[in-house]
Design a protein around this motif. Sequence first.
Motif, PDB file in Angstrom:
ATOM      1  N   ARG A 235      12.619   3.487  -7.665  1.00 57.19           N
ATOM      2  CA  ARG A 235      13.090   4.789  -7.219  1.00 57.19           C
ATOM      3  C   ARG A 235      13.589   4.748  -5.778  1.00 57.19           C
ATOM      4  NH1 ARG A 235      10.843   9.107  -9.894  1.00 57.19           N
ATOM      5  NH2 ARG A 235      12.247  10.304  -8.542  1.00 57.19           N
ATOM      6  N   ALA A 236      13.036   3.835  -5.010  1.00 60.14           N
ATOM      7  CA  ALA A 236      13.413   3.694  -3.599  1.00 60.14           C
ATOM      8  C   ALA A 236      12.824   2.387  -3.076  1.00 60.14           C
ATOM      9  CB  ALA A 236      12.910   4.890  -2.794  1.00 60.14           C
ATOM     10  N   ILE A 237      13.103   2.082  -1.810  1.00 63.58           N
ATOM     11  CA  ILE A 237      12.467   0.915  -1.181  1.00 63.58           C
ATOM     12  C   ILE A 237      11.907   1.325   0.160  1.00 63.58           C
ATOM     13  CG2 ILE A 237      13.953  -0.787  -2.310  1.00 63.58           C
ATOM     14  CD1 ILE A 237      15.499  -1.022   0.313  1.00 63.58           C
ATOM     15  N   VAL A 238      10.769   0.730   0.486  1.00 58.54           N
ATOM     16  CA  VAL A 238      10.174   0.954   1.793  1.00 58.54           C
ATOM     17  C   VAL A 238      10.462  -0.285   2.651  1.00 58.54           C
ATOM     18  CG1 VAL A 238       7.936   0.065   1.011  1.00 58.54           C
ATOM     19  CG2 VAL A 238       8.042   1.448   3.083  1.00 58.54           C
ATOM     20  N   VAL A 239      10.948  -0.038   3.865  1.00 56.26           N
ATOM     21  CA  VAL A 239      11.396  -1.116   4.754  1.00 56.26           C
ATOM     22  C   VAL A 239      10.598  -1.063   6.046  1.00 56.26           C
ATOM     23  CG1 VAL A 239      13.349  -2.140   5.979  1.00 56.26           C
ATOM     24  CG2 VAL A 239      13.716  -0.996   3.788  1.00 56.26           C
TER      25      VAL A 239
ATOM     26  N   HIS B 246       0.835  -1.200   0.000  1.00 57.72           N
ATOM     27  CA  HIS B 246       0.000   0.000   0.000  1.00 57.72           C
ATOM     28  C   HIS B 246       0.878   1.261   0.000  1.00 57.72           C
ATOM     29  CE1 HIS B 246      -3.419   2.599   0.961  1.00 57.72           C
ATOM     30  NE2 HIS B 246      -2.655   3.159   1.910  1.00 57.72           N
ATOM     31  N   ILE B 247       1.928   1.238   0.841  1.00 57.69           N
ATOM     32  CA  ILE B 247       2.822   2.397   0.900  1.00 57.69           C
ATOM     33  C   ILE B 247       3.528   2.602  -0.428  1.00 57.69           C
ATOM     34  CG2 ILE B 247       4.910   3.301   1.988  1.00 57.69           C
ATOM     35  CD1 ILE B 247       4.026   1.876   4.551  1.00 57.69           C
ATOM     36  N   ALA B 248       4.053   1.455  -0.998  1.00 58.41           N
ATOM     37  CA  ALA B 248       4.811   1.565  -2.245  1.00 58.41           C
ATOM     38  C   ALA B 248       3.954   2.036  -3.402  1.00 58.41           C
ATOM     39  CB  ALA B 248       5.435   0.207  -2.574  1.00 58.41           C
ATOM     40  N   SER B 249       2.684   1.663  -3.406  1.00 63.22           N
ATOM     41  CA  SER B 249       1.829   2.024  -4.538  1.00 63.22           C
ATOM     42  C   SER B 249       1.141   3.375  -4.359  1.00 63.22           C
ATOM     43  CB  SER B 249       0.783   0.924  -4.752  1.00 63.22           C
ATOM     44  OG  SER B 249      -0.040   0.795  -3.594  1.00 63.22           O
ATOM     45  N   ARG B 250       0.918   3.802  -3.118  1.00 63.95           N
ATOM     46  CA  ARG B 250       0.174   5.041  -2.870  1.00 63.95           C
ATOM     47  C   ARG B 250       1.065   6.243  -2.557  1.00 63.95           C
ATOM     48  NH1 ARG B 250      -5.170   3.823  -1.614  1.00 63.95           N
ATOM     49  NH2 ARG B 250      -5.724   1.944  -2.787  1.00 63.95           N
ATOM     50  N   MET B 251       2.297   5.999  -2.242  1.00 66.01           N
ATOM     51  CA  MET B 251       3.150   7.108  -1.840  1.00 66.01           C
ATOM     52  C   MET B 251       3.479   8.007  -3.045  1.00 66.01           C
ATOM     53  SD  MET B 251       6.894   7.082   0.005  1.00 66.01           S
ATOM     54  CE  MET B 251       7.724   6.727  -1.522  1.00 66.01           C
ATOM     55  N   PRO B 252       3.198   9.320  -2.918  1.00 58.36           N
ATOM     56  CA  PRO B 252       3.574  10.253  -3.994  1.00 58.36           C
ATOM     57  C   PRO B 252       5.085  10.271  -4.149  1.00 58.36           C
ATOM     58  CG  PRO B 252       1.992  11.253  -2.492  1.00 58.36           C
ATOM     59  CD  PRO B 252       2.448  10.000  -1.845  1.00 58.36           C
ATOM     60  N   LEU B 253       5.561  10.114  -5.398  1.00 57.11           N
ATOM     61  CA  LEU B 253       7.002  10.060  -5.625  1.00 57.11           C
ATOM     62  C   LEU B 253       7.684  11.377  -5.299  1.00 57.11           C
ATOM     63  CD1 LEU B 253       7.177   8.002  -8.949  1.00 57.11           C
ATOM     64  CD2 LEU B 253       7.519   7.225  -6.605  1.00 57.11           C
ATOM     65  N   GLY B 254       6.893  12.465  -5.281  1.00 55.82           N
ATOM     66  CA  GLY B 254       7.471  13.754  -4.940  1.00 55.82           C
ATOM     67  C   GLY B 254       7.955  13.820  -3.519  1.00 55.82           C
ATOM     68  N   LEU B 255       7.401  12.995  -2.655  1.00 56.00           N
ATOM     69  CA  LEU B 255       7.832  12.990  -1.259  1.00 56.00           C
ATOM     70  C   LEU B 255       9.268  12.509  -1.119  1.00 56.00           C
ATOM     71  CD1 LEU B 255       4.660  11.581   0.570  1.00 56.00           C
ATOM     72  CD2 LEU B 255       5.414  13.959   0.415  1.00 56.00           C
ATOM     73  N   LEU B 256       9.751  11.799  -2.130  1.00 57.07           N
ATOM     74  CA  LEU B 256      11.146  11.335  -2.051  1.00 57.07           C
ATOM     75  C   LEU B 256      12.119  12.507  -2.071  1.00 57.07           C
ATOM     76  CD1 LEU B 256      11.012   8.295  -4.526  1.00 57.07           C
ATOM     77  CD2 LEU B 256      10.969   8.241  -2.028  1.00 57.07           C
ATOM     78  N   GLU B 257      11.661  13.650  -2.597  1.00 54.01           N
ATOM     79  CA  GLU B 257      12.503  14.843  -2.644  1.00 54.01           C
ATOM     80  C   GLU B 257      12.290  15.739  -1.434  1.00 54.01           C
ATOM     81  OE1 GLU B 257      14.666  14.918  -4.967  1.00 54.01           O
ATOM     82  OE2 GLU B 257      13.807  13.188  -6.018  1.00 54.01           O
ATOM     83  N   SER B 258      11.306  15.360  -0.592  1.00 51.78           N
ATOM     84  CA  SER B 258      10.994  16.185   0.593  1.00 51.78           C
ATOM     85  C   SER B 258      10.971  15.276   1.809  1.00 51.78           C
ATOM     86  CB  SER B 258       9.644  16.900   0.407  1.00 51.78           C
ATOM     87  OG  SER B 258       9.331  17.663   1.570  1.00 51.78           O
ATOM     88  N   PRO B 259      12.118  15.050   2.419  1.00 50.10           N
ATOM     89  CA  PRO B 259      12.202  14.109   3.554  1.00 50.10           C
ATOM     90  C   PRO B 259      11.283  14.489   4.708  1.00 50.10           C
ATOM     91  CG  PRO B 259      14.369  14.583   2.710  1.00 50.10           C
ATOM     92  CD  PRO B 259      13.446  15.526   2.010  1.00 50.10           C
TER      93      PRO B 259
ATOM     94  N   LEU C 278       4.738   9.116   6.604  1.00 53.17           N
ATOM     95  CA  LEU C 278       4.985   7.799   7.180  1.00 53.17           C
ATOM     96  C   LEU C 278       4.533   7.728   8.638  1.00 53.17           C
ATOM     97  CD1 LEU C 278       8.529   6.951   5.748  1.00 53.17           C
ATOM     98  CD2 LEU C 278       6.361   5.917   5.092  1.00 53.17           C
ATOM     99  N   GLY C 279       4.753   8.809   9.359  1.00 52.78           N
ATOM    100  CA  GLY C 279       4.348   8.829  10.766  1.00 52.78           C
ATOM    101  C   GLY C 279       2.853   8.695  10.922  1.00 52.78           C
ATOM    102  N   GLU C 280       2.119   9.441  10.087  1.00 54.70           N
ATOM    103  CA  GLU C 280       0.659   9.319  10.155  1.00 54.70           C
ATOM    104  C   GLU C 280       0.199   7.902   9.797  1.00 54.70           C
ATOM    105  OE1 GLU C 280      -0.756  12.275   7.517  1.00 54.70           O
ATOM    106  OE2 GLU C 280      -0.221  13.986   8.820  1.00 54.70           O
ATOM    107  N   LEU C 281       0.801   7.358   8.738  1.00 57.47           N
ATOM    108  CA  LEU C 281       0.419   6.008   8.304  1.00 57.47           C
ATOM    109  C   LEU C 281       0.787   4.962   9.349  1.00 57.47           C
ATOM    110  CD1 LEU C 281      -0.828   4.497   5.904  1.00 57.47           C
ATOM    111  CD2 LEU C 281       1.482   4.164   5.010  1.00 57.47           C
TER     112      LEU C 281
END
Length: 539
Positions: free
Chosen positions: A181-185, A79-92, A99-102
Amino acid sequence: MFTLKYDSFDKIKNSIIARVILFACVMILIGGLTRYYLSVNTIHSNLFKIISIHQEALANEAAKEITHDIDVRKTLLSHIASRMPLGLLESPSQLQRWLGELHGFNPLFSSALFVLNEEGSLIAGTGSELLEGEKAYASDDFFKRAFTHEFVIGTLKVSKRLNEPVLSMAMPIKDALGHVRAIVVGMTYYDATFFNRVLNGRIGKTGGFLLIDAKQQIFIAAANKELILKPTPPKGKNLLHDKALEGFRGSDITINTDGIEELSAIASIPNTDWFVVSRIQTKEAFAMEGNIKTTLIQAHIISLIIAPTILFLFLFFFFRPLRTSASLANKMSLGEVPLKPLPIKRMDEVGYLTVAFNRLMAMLLASQKELKEIAHYDYLTKLPNRFLMVDRLEQALARCARNNTHVALFFMDLDGFKAINDSLGHSAGDEALVEVAKRFSALIRESDTLARVGGDEFVMVLSDLDSDLASATNAAHLVARKCIEALKEPFLFQGNAKILGVSIGMAMGDKESRVDTLIVEADTKMYKAKNAIHSNFTE
């Protein structure tokens, strides 16, 4: 007189009741042992099947729970990998909040939830097990595999902060073109919501669960926390474990590394190299079997006491008339009481036996004289047999000694008799012997003796012949020629005419003669006559 005397031990040893009871005891013992052996084997086999089914069900249930624990976490990562906006990768900072909310809404990863860039550096995350710094995860094999697989479960490790086992899972984050583009762990501590069945589940008093990584050959989870992350037993220490590493799934009995026999069941965790083991000591698993064995042994001991006792009482009263009759018959045989019919109490098998005994005794008494006579006569021709002939010859020689007379002894063997037997059968042979007996009997006096001493052998004793040897010999010759002439008339058997001849050996006796000598002489001369070419009579 033939007598039997028994002491008390012999009476018991030879008693029918004692033998029947002993036989019954042996049969009960054999039957009991057979039933015990078959029952124990059947019970053990059925218990093994039932307990194996139960253990396999427990192992499969634990495997399903673990699979579910992994699947819900895999779903969250997906769910995180498919729903996460890729733009967030540029805004830590924004990714951190997202991620905290989720994670706060669905806290499945109790250790950490974070995102790594392609270089293995932390972008953002939440939790206590985070490694910050440039390329902090780049050298981790788990990180490398996460970029090339859809879903990866990492190797179990011990948390450096809490010294607790922690398990990592990862999934790649891809763009619209499918580029990673990244991995969620996600990292999870062992707690009440993860591996709960394996960590805290018990099977009876001695049983529990194990979760094993077959590839790494380590314990992932166990009720005994000291086993976690420890290597599994070396090959040869636990044969069922060796089979499980080779792919066996199911249940069997094995000896663990502590030397304790266990019944274990094995179930696989799908999409992993893991398998679950549910185990319990056979001493506890088959405790019911011991109770059943004890009950069977007690039942057999009781039956071994009760059944012979009942049988003894029954046979004691049943055979009382037989014991009474046997005692009376024994006294009659010893001459202590006169012969009389035995008493009859009831008309059962014992009664029929007593009636038959009484009838037999009457028949024996009535035919005693007849039996004595039969013992001295040939059954077919009714002529005297060898024993009576010898007795008559002895009497004739005794008269020779008193009266100074002579006696002639003929040994006669039929010629051609075997051909009749072989061609027409034994019944025709019997007819021939009877007819020969009639013809020879017609030639002698009442004081003489004609006997049948063998198959086709006859003996004739001519007694009280003249005191003059020549005159006595001539008289004997005359009778011999008559015997030869008597057989020249054909015999008719079933319409067939047959001729019989006779070979005669003659011996003359007087007061000095002995029975054995005369018999040997006559017999020898008869064989000479039989072998002679021109004569069938030798004097």
